[in-house]
Design a protein around this motif. Sequence first.
Motif, PDB file in Angstrom:
ATOM      1  N   LYS A 116       0.839  -1.207   0.000  1.00  0.00           N
ATOM      2  CA  LYS A 116       0.000   0.000   0.000  1.00  0.00           C
ATOM      3  C   LYS A 116       0.873   1.255   0.000  1.00  0.00           C
ATOM      4  O   LYS A 116       0.534   2.271  -0.614  1.00  0.00           O
ATOM      5  N   LEU A 117       2.010   1.169   0.714  1.00  0.00           N
ATOM      6  CA  LEU A 117       2.876   2.340   0.855  1.00  0.00           C
ATOM      7  C   LEU A 117       3.968   2.379  -0.221  1.00  0.00           C
ATOM      8  O   LEU A 117       4.838   3.245  -0.187  1.00  0.00           O
ATOM      9  N   GLY A 118       3.936   1.400  -1.125  1.00  0.00           N
ATOM     10  CA  GLY A 118       4.919   1.389  -2.208  1.00  0.00           C
ATOM     11  C   GLY A 118       6.330   1.045  -1.763  1.00  0.00           C
ATOM     12  O   GLY A 118       7.311   1.511  -2.351  1.00  0.00           O
ATOM     13  N   LYS A 119       6.452   0.226  -0.741  1.00  0.00           N
ATOM     14  CA  LYS A 119       7.780  -0.128  -0.220  1.00  0.00           C
ATOM     15  C   LYS A 119       8.179  -1.498  -0.783  1.00  0.00           C
ATOM     16  O   LYS A 119       8.030  -2.535  -0.128  1.00  0.00           O
ATOM     17  N   ASP A 120       8.718  -1.474  -1.994  1.00  0.00           N
ATOM     18  CA  ASP A 120       8.947  -2.721  -2.726  1.00  0.00           C
ATOM     19  C   ASP A 120      10.059  -3.581  -2.121  1.00  0.00           C
ATOM     20  O   ASP A 120       9.947  -4.805  -2.079  1.00  0.00           O
ATOM     21  N   VAL A 121      11.116  -2.940  -1.671  1.00  0.00           N
ATOM     22  CA  VAL A 121      12.243  -3.708  -1.121  1.00  0.00           C
ATOM     23  C   VAL A 121      11.795  -4.416   0.153  1.00  0.00           C
ATOM     24  O   VAL A 121      12.047  -5.614   0.351  1.00  0.00           O
ATOM     25  N   ALA A 122      11.093  -3.666   1.004  1.00  0.00           N
ATOM     26  CA  ALA A 122      10.582  -4.274   2.235  1.00  0.00           C
ATOM     27  C   ALA A 122       9.604  -5.399   1.902  1.00  0.00           C
ATOM     28  O   ALA A 122       9.623  -6.472   2.522  1.00  0.00           O
ATOM     29  N   ALA A 123       8.754  -5.171   0.912  1.00  0.00           N
ATOM     30  CA  ALA A 123       7.758  -6.191   0.545  1.00  0.00           C
ATOM     31  C   ALA A 123       8.445  -7.492   0.150  1.00  0.00           C
ATOM     32  O   ALA A 123       8.014  -8.587   0.559  1.00  0.00           O
ATOM     33  N   ALA A 124       9.533  -7.381  -0.591  1.00  0.00           N
ATOM     34  CA  ALA A 124      10.247  -8.612  -1.013  1.00  0.00           C
ATOM     35  C   ALA A 124      10.820  -9.336   0.204  1.00  0.00           C
ATOM     36  O   ALA A 124      10.768 -10.574   0.291  1.00  0.00           O
ATOM     37  N   GLU A 125      11.338  -8.580   1.158  1.00  0.00           N
ATOM     38  CA  GLU A 125      11.889  -9.201   2.370  1.00  0.00           C
ATOM     39  C   GLU A 125      10.775  -9.919   3.156  1.00  0.00           C
ATOM     40  O   GLU A 125      10.932 -11.056   3.600  1.00  0.00           O
ATOM     41  N   ILE A 126       9.646  -9.264   3.277  1.00  0.00           N
ATOM     42  CA  ILE A 126       8.531  -9.840   4.047  1.00  0.00           C
ATOM     43  C   ILE A 126       7.992 -11.091   3.336  1.00  0.00           C
ATOM     44  O   ILE A 126       7.656 -12.093   3.982  1.00  0.00           O
ATOM     45  N   GLU A 127       7.920 -11.033   2.022  1.00  0.00           N
ATOM     46  CA  GLU A 127       7.457 -12.219   1.270  1.00  0.00           C
ATOM     47  C   GLU A 127       8.333 -13.426   1.582  1.00  0.00           C
ATOM     48  O   GLU A 127       7.852 -14.553   1.713  1.00  0.00           O
ATOM     49  N   GLY A 128       9.638 -13.190   1.746  1.00  0.00           N
ATOM     50  CA  GLY A 128      10.558 -14.281   2.090  1.00  0.00           C
ATOM     51  C   GLY A 128      10.233 -14.880   3.451  1.00  0.00           C
ATOM     52  O   GLY A 128      10.230 -16.107   3.623  1.00  0.00           O
ATOM     53  N   TRP A 129       9.933 -14.016   4.426  1.00  0.00           N
ATOM     54  CA  TRP A 129       9.578 -14.522   5.769  1.00  0.00           C
ATOM     55  C   TRP A 129       8.310 -15.376   5.711  1.00  0.00           C
ATOM     56  O   TRP A 129       8.221 -16.421   6.348  1.00  0.00           O
ATOM     57  N   ILE A 130       7.336 -14.890   4.931  1.00  0.00           N
ATOM     58  CA  ILE A 130       6.059 -15.612   4.859  1.00  0.00           C
ATOM     59  C   ILE A 130       6.257 -16.985   4.194  1.00  0.00           C
ATOM     60  O   ILE A 130       5.749 -18.003   4.674  1.00  0.00           O
ATOM     61  N   ALA A 131       7.028 -16.983   3.113  1.00  0.00           N
ATOM     62  CA  ALA A 131       7.270 -18.261   2.408  1.00  0.00           C
ATOM     63  C   ALA A 131       7.974 -19.251   3.334  1.00  0.00           C
ATOM     64  O   ALA A 131       7.616 -20.442   3.393  1.00  0.00           O
ATOM     65  N   ASP A 132       8.956 -18.772   4.093  1.00  0.00           N
ATOM     66  CA  ASP A 132       9.674 -19.655   5.037  1.00  0.00           C
ATOM     67  C   ASP A 132       8.719 -20.215   6.083  1.00  0.00           C
ATOM     68  O   ASP A 132       8.748 -21.404   6.404  1.00  0.00           O
ATOM     69  N   ALA A 133       7.894 -19.348   6.645  1.00  0.00           N
ATOM     70  CA  ALA A 133       6.978 -19.793   7.705  1.00  0.00           C
ATOM     71  C   ALA A 133       5.980 -20.803   7.146  1.00  0.00           C
ATOM     72  O   ALA A 133       5.703 -21.837   7.777  1.00  0.00           O
ATOM     73  N   GLU A 134       5.460 -20.527   5.964  1.00  0.00           N
ATOM     74  CA  GLU A 134       4.490 -21.477   5.384  1.00  0.00           C
ATOM     75  C   GLU A 134       5.153 -22.836   5.136  1.00  0.00           C
ATOM     76  O   GLU A 134       4.550 -23.881   5.357  1.00  0.00           O
ATOM     77  N   ALA A 135       6.422 -22.806   4.725  1.00  0.00           N
ATOM     78  CA  ALA A 135       7.119 -24.068   4.439  1.00  0.00           C
ATOM     79  C   ALA A 135       7.451 -24.838   5.721  1.00  0.00           C
ATOM     80  O   ALA A 135       7.640 -26.059   5.678  1.00  0.00           O
ATOM     81  N   ASN A 136       7.516 -24.129   6.852  1.00  0.00           N
ATOM     82  CA  ASN A 136       7.991 -24.775   8.081  1.00  0.00           C
ATOM     83  C   ASN A 136       6.941 -24.913   9.185  1.00  0.00           C
ATOM     84  O   ASN A 136       7.265 -25.317  10.301  1.00  0.00           O
ATOM     85  N   ALA A 137       5.688 -24.609   8.866  1.00  0.00           N
ATOM     86  CA  ALA A 137       4.643 -24.666   9.902  1.00  0.00           C
ATOM     87  C   ALA A 137       4.537 -26.060  10.511  1.00  0.00           C
ATOM     88  O   ALA A 137       4.179 -26.225  11.683  1.00  0.00           O
TER      89      ALA A 137
END
Length: 443
Positions: free
Chosen positions: A257-278
């Motif tokens: 929403k705030l146009g923070k693309d670099v941060a968004a990519a970092e957060i996407e990585g955290w989410i993917a890791d968590a989903e893979a390791n739940a």
Amino acid sequence: MSHNLEAHNLDEEALAILKKNDRGGFTIPTARLYPFQWNWDSAFIAIGLATFDQDRAWRELELLVEGQARDGMIPHIIFRKDDSDYFPGPSVWQTNGGGLSASGISQPPVLASVVAKFAQEQGEGSLDRAAALFDAMLAWHRWWHRDRTPDGCPVVCTVHPWETGRDNCPDWNIGMNNMAIDPQLEAYQRKDIEHADPSQRPSHEQYDKYITIVKFGRDHGWDQKVLTNDGPFLMADPGIFFILLRADRDLLWLARKLGKDVAAAEIEGWIADAEANADYFWNADVGAYCARDVRTGEFSEGFSNASALCFYAGIKDQTRLASTIAHMKRIAAKTRFGQSSWDPDLASFESQRYWCGPLWCQMNYMIAAGLAEHGETDMADKMRDDLRSVIELSGFYECFDPVDGSGCIGTDFSWTAALWLAWASPSSVAPTASGQEAANGLN
Ligand code: DGY
């Protein structure tokens, strides 16, 4: 105790509690027992404040972020100044991490989900305030993923039962049994049992271990990586894991929403890791997501209210979700008011002792949000209706006996008042089901 509905308007009473517990921009959970600003308390309190004063609600969150340490951690208690009513206060913690005088551990990261909720509900005008908090939230989430994730462990962990917010839940017995009380522990005097019924509070042995962990952190200059990797206690908590996964999704929504693309990519990585390791938390013997001792791999034996947060986290494994629902229905048949914090079919269940059984309003709120998004609206409504019933029966307690509905421990409790106003009160307009953008923002 029966609360006299004739004599009290509960909405007015809830407002009066939030006003009484206001300390000038932040709100204490309750006088004497908890006389400072607590981390996840403030996030839920802000939801209640927003029902009548949006500016004051944002202020609650801004003052919470003021306590952020240099390493990004937002502490579980922000002291600002000492208060002889509380133990352990700032002279015991002796933190030096920057920010304000505070504790040396954190608490479940609900903040980003509340900020996303406000941004969604309050429209474009609120985005400046959300944006002003964004970097602090990103740094805090990064701290969880970096400093609270032990070397070689696939998931975020915790070093102290207080950090989970579920202090004396039997989930922590494995880790507590595997640690020793520091023989050099200084003598201390508990204050909590002067302000609340000791039979509803943690034991002395548990307190000795809680303070042993604090001493370890202090002795190691609050180096959080050392505390995580080498501290006396290291467990993985489905509560923190699921709340952080949800908060990462909400932070991602904000980043976009705030146009923070670099941060968004970092957060996407955290989410993917968590989903893979739940599945790290999946205890096949119980058929539920359970706490786990990281060093031994041993699982906790019980279904807690944190196990029920898998819906809130957006877990999509239908077999695991169905097994979780079966547990919740079994437990609901044993308790009058759900969701109990511990499994009533286990010998360690105690209906009035803090996190060994009682119903907690903030847990019901998050569990219901997740259930509603999953399409289980009847169960979600029951979470809200049960909270409404216990408050009508007993008043604004810290938590409630899930069997008879009586109130336990702290009175005039801020998050109970806040979630009454925002959700449980018949006059609340908040739907339990999500009417907002999918999987974003507490509802
Ligand atoms: C307490 O003092 O009991 C708190 O739960 C610690 O955060």
